[in-house]
Design an enzyme around this catalytic site. Structure first.
Site, short mmCIF file in Angstrom:
data_model
loop_
_atom_site.label_atom_id
_atom_site.label_comp_id
_atom_site.label_asym_id
_atom_site.label_seq_id
_atom_site.Cartn_x
_atom_site.Cartn_y
_atom_site.Cartn_z
N SER A 193 4.67 5.79 -5.25
CA SER A 193 5.71 6.83 -5.25
C SER A 193 6.64 6.60 -4.08
O SER A 193 6.38 5.77 -3.20
CB SER A 193 5.09 8.23 -5.16
OG SER A 193 4.37 8.39 -3.94
N GLY A 228 7.67 3.39 -1.19
CA GLY A 228 6.89 2.24 -1.63
C GLY A 228 7.18 1.85 -3.07
O GLY A 228 7.26 0.66 -3.39
N THR A 238 0.86 -1.18 0.00
CA THR A 238 0.00 0.00 0.00
C THR A 238 0.90 1.23 0.00
O THR A 238 1.98 1.24 0.57
CB THR A 238 -0.94 0.02 1.22
OG1 THR A 238 -0.18 0.15 2.43
CG2 THR A 238 -1.79 -1.24 1.27
N TYR A 282 1.11 13.25 13.97
CA TYR A 282 1.77 12.25 13.13
C TYR A 282 2.54 11.25 13.98
O TYR A 282 2.44 10.03 13.78
CB TYR A 282 2.71 12.97 12.17
CG TYR A 282 3.60 12.06 11.35
CD1 TYR A 282 3.08 11.35 10.26
CD2 TYR A 282 4.95 11.91 11.66
CE1 TYR A 282 3.89 10.52 9.50
CE2 TYR A 282 5.76 11.07 10.91
CZ TYR A 282 5.23 10.39 9.84
OH TYR A 282 6.03 9.56 9.09
#
Length: 248
Positions: free
Chosen positions: A16, A19, A12, A150
């Site tokens: 870009s 990944g 997933t 985050y």
């Protein structure tokens, strides 16, 4: 047949950055790879780069219906899978004084809820002795300015790696986390920083890093593949790929 010639893989957030580099490494090694992303334009570019060894699927990990569709397509394209890389995520800056509820909810929906339900929906397709790798971040172990939401999300993902490890061990499935530090993945381009601010950020991160440089997406990819396929007596760990930033 290459090193990964008998491997079916899902990544997933594979259209870009880190990944995509991982997908390229595995496809070169002979794996059949499904990559996902939210941008059709990026998926089209990724599919062109990866060639016939890959399938690109538009899917938002925050959407359970998208994940269910992804699971059906993976079953159709690959059958069972030997590795799942839970890599999709966003990294907006989240200053305490200005972060909105909308940003908070979106970040947790993608980075935390998305990670959990990606594993839930795809775990039934994992073969015995398969590997799952969840992408965390060094932000979950060190205090970094403007990253509180985050960082909290990535800490939750780190915790999931341990819990999933226990739950899936009866099937022989290993679950580990990979924690990238400053990686030259193009992520700064997504953070809405001015060119001056981006340059300053990069210079500060480089100066504070023991290796005095950014890592490459290829270095991340090699480490992630190691966890999925070669670290056969390892589960529940978090591997830092950060130039020593959290270790030295």
């Amino acid at each position: 047949m290459g090193e990964y010639g008998d491997k079916n893989v899902v990544i997933t957030g594979g259209s870009s950055g880190m990944g995509l580099a991982l997908a390229e490494l595995l496809v070169r090694g002979g794996a059949r790879v499904v990559v996902t992303g939210r941008s059709q334009a990026k998926l089209d570019v990724a599919r062109e780069r990866l060639g016939d060894g890959a399938v690109a699927v538009r899917a938002d990990v925050a959407s359970l219906s998208d994940l269910e569709m992804l699971a059906r397509q993976v079953r159709s394209e690959l059958g069972s899978i030997e590795a799942l890389f839970v890599n999709a995520g966003i990294s907006p800056l989240t200053p305490l004084e200005s972060t909105t509820e909308e940003v908070y909810d979106e970040l947790f929906a993608i980075n935390v809820k998305g990670a959990f339900f990606t594993v839930q929906k795809l775990a039934p397709l994992l073969s015995a002795n398969a590997g799952i790798v969840l992408t965390t971040s060094i932000a979950n172990v060190i205090g970094m300015v403007d990253t509180s939401v985050y960082a909290a999300g990535k800490a939750a993902v780190r915790s999931m790696a341990r819990s999933f490890s226990r739950e899936l061990l009866p099937r022989g499935i290993r679950v580990n986390a990979i924690s990238p530090g400053p990686i030259d993945s193009g992520i700064l381009d997504t953070m809405n920083l001015s060119e001056e601010a981006a340059d300053r950020f990069r210079a500060e991160r480089t100066a504070s890093n023991p290796m005095k440089r950014y890592g490459t997406v290829e270095e991340f990819a090699k480490a992630a593949a190691f966890l999925a396929f070669d670290a056969t007596y390892t589960t529940g760990v978090e591997l830092a790929v950060d130039g020593g930033e959290t270790q030295l």
